[in-house]
Design a protein around this motif. Sequence first.
Motif, short mmCIF file in Angstrom:
data_model
loop_
_atom_site.label_atom_id
_atom_site.label_comp_id
_atom_site.label_asym_id
_atom_site.label_seq_id
_atom_site.Cartn_x
_atom_site.Cartn_y
_atom_site.Cartn_z
N TYR A 167 1.00 -1.14 -0.10
CA TYR A 167 0.04 -0.12 -0.07
C TYR A 167 0.77 1.08 -0.12
O TYR A 167 0.60 2.21 -0.76
CB TYR A 167 -1.08 0.17 1.33
CG TYR A 167 -2.31 -0.60 0.89
CD1 TYR A 167 -3.36 -0.12 0.43
CD2 TYR A 167 -2.69 -1.96 1.35
CE1 TYR A 167 -4.49 -0.52 0.03
CE2 TYR A 167 -3.75 -2.46 1.10
CZ TYR A 167 -4.85 -1.70 0.49
OH TYR A 167 -5.96 -2.21 0.25
N THR A 227 1.14 4.41 -2.72
CA THR A 227 0.90 5.62 -2.26
C THR A 227 1.95 6.50 -2.71
O THR A 227 1.59 7.61 -3.31
CB THR A 227 0.88 5.64 -0.87
OG1 THR A 227 -0.39 5.04 -0.40
CG2 THR A 227 0.63 7.27 -0.39
N ALA A 277 -3.32 10.84 -3.02
CA ALA A 277 -2.74 9.37 -3.40
C ALA A 277 -3.31 8.44 -2.26
O ALA A 277 -3.49 7.17 -2.66
CB ALA A 277 -1.26 9.22 -3.61
N THR A 278 -2.74 8.87 -1.01
CA THR A 278 -3.32 7.91 0.13
C THR A 278 -4.93 7.69 0.08
O THR A 278 -5.36 6.57 0.29
CB THR A 278 -3.03 8.66 1.15
OG1 THR A 278 -1.68 8.76 1.45
CG2 THR A 278 -3.50 7.88 2.47
N VAL A 298 -5.59 5.15 -2.68
CA VAL A 298 -4.94 3.98 -2.53
C VAL A 298 -5.89 3.06 -1.38
O VAL A 298 -6.27 1.84 -1.40
CB VAL A 298 -3.65 3.94 -2.19
CG1 VAL A 298 -3.08 2.55 -1.49
CG2 VAL A 298 -2.74 4.32 -3.53
N THR A 299 -6.32 4.03 -0.21
CA THR A 299 -7.03 3.37 0.74
C THR A 299 -8.61 3.45 0.25
O THR A 299 -9.38 3.10 1.23
CB THR A 299 -7.16 4.09 2.03
OG1 THR A 299 -7.27 5.44 1.63
CG2 THR A 299 -5.33 3.94 2.55
N PHE A 338 -4.82 5.36 6.15
CA PHE A 338 -3.98 3.98 5.95
C PHE A 338 -4.22 3.04 7.05
O PHE A 338 -4.35 1.96 6.76
CB PHE A 338 -2.64 4.61 5.95
CG PHE A 338 -1.54 3.40 5.58
CD1 PHE A 338 -1.26 3.66 4.37
CD2 PHE A 338 -0.86 2.61 6.34
CE1 PHE A 338 -0.30 2.70 3.85
CE2 PHE A 338 -0.07 1.82 6.05
CZ PHE A 338 0.23 1.72 4.57
#
Length: 451
Positions: free
Chosen positions: A29, A33, A59-60, A63-64, A420
Motif C-alpha cells: 500500500y 501511495t 494518493a493515500t 489507494v485506501t 492508512f
Amino acid sequence: MAFGLSVSRQRLARRLLHVSPPLSLAALYFVFTVLGALSFKLPGATLVPMTWSEAFFTATSAVTVTGLSVVDPVGAFTMFGEAVLMVLIQLGGLGLMTFAVLVLAALRVPVGLTGQIYLREELNQSSLHRLMRLVKRIFQVVLICELLGAALLAVSFVPMLGLGRGLWVALFHSVSAFNNAGFSTFSSGLEPFAGDPVVNVVIPLLFIVGGIGYVVIDDIARLRRWSRFSLHTKIMLTGSAALILWGWGAFAALEWHNPETLGQFDSPWLRIMVAWFQGVTPRTAGFNTVDVAGMHDSTALMVISLMLIGGGPTSTAGGIKVTTFVVMCLATVAFFQRRTQLNAFGRSIGLPEVLKVMALTAISVVLVFIGVFILSATQEGHFLDVCFEVASAFGTVGLSRGFTGELTEPGRVVIMAIMFIGRVGPLTLGYFLATRSVPRVRFPEGRIHLG
C-alpha cells in the motif's frame, strides 16, 4: 544466465518468506501511495501544480479507497491525472485480496503455514488452489460489474457531457463506485443527479456488490441456494439487508423536512429515492446527492455509526465489517440471556471468533478516539465535524461535512494516517489474531467484578 536468474529468484523468495504478510501488504500500500504521489507531480497530470502535501493526501485517499480530497477534481486533474487516480483506486480496492496471491504465484513462492492462515482468514479458503480460483472469480466480477456499470451510467452522462467525455466519466464513476472509493469528477459530487433514476440505482448497486465481499459473491455464484450458503454468507446478506433498510428509513425519517437535504424536493417519491442513496452510501461508498454539511446532527451521528460498521470482509469496503458488528450483537444478546454459546442459522460461533471481534472492535474504537483527540487538539472546527471526518477516514468512506478543505498540514497527516490504518490496520490485527499460540503455563482462575 538462466542459473543466475534462478538463484536470484530463490534469494528473493527466501527474503519474502521472512517478511510477515501484514508487513508485506502494508508495504505494498505504501509503495502504491508513493508512486501515486509521484505521478500526480508529473507536469501532464494536473491542470494546476499540486503541492507534495496535496499529492500524498490524494494518493493515500485513492489507494485506501476513501474518497476524501483536498483539491477540486474539476480544476485539478487532466484526463491523465484522472486515469492515474482511477488506477490507484482499482489497485487499492483489490490489492490486499488479490495482488499478494498473484505475486506469490508468479514468483513461485510457497505461502507457508502462517501465510496460509492469514489468507484463509481473509478469503475463507483452505488452500492456495482455491485461493487462485477465488482470485479468478474476483477478476470476473470486477470486469463484468465495472463495464456494465459504465455502460448504464453512460445513459446519464453522455447526453450531458458528450460521447467521449461522457463515456470516460461513466467508467471513472463505475470504478470508483464498485471499489467503494467515493471519488467523483464533479465538484459537488453527484448532487446534480439527485433526481436521476439511473444514477440512484446503478451507483448504489455497484458499491453494494463491491462491499458485500467476494467470498459471498463466490458462494452465491456456486451454490445458488440459501440452505447451502456458508454461515459467513448468511450473516453478511442478512446483516447488510438490515443495515441498508435501517440507513434508508432512518435518513428519510430524520431528514424528511430538512430544507437543506430532502426538504428541497417537492415529490415524496424523489425524497424516498434520495433517502435511499444517502442511506446506503455511508457503508464506505462516500458519494453524495445532497449537501452532507446540511444534515441534522442526529443524522450525522447515525451516518457515523454506519461508516464505522462498513461493509464485508474480503471486499472493497472498510470499517470494522458487518460480520464483526453482527457477532458483537449476538454476543451481547447471549450475555443477557446467560448463554455460553453463540448460535446463528443452525451453526455455532466459537470463542476464538468472539475474542477476535472484541479485539477488533476495541482497537478500532481506541484508534478513532485517538484520531478525534489529536485532530481536535491541532485543528479549529466544530467537534461533530471532527468526529465525522475521523470516522469517514477510518471507515474509508469519503463523506465530509466540508472539513477536509480546512485541514492544516498536521491535520492532513493525521487524516492520512487514519485512512492508512483504517484500510490496513484491522486486517493486520486479524493476521496476528489468526496466528495461534499455545500457553505453556495454565494459571488458576480468579474473580473480578465487572459492570
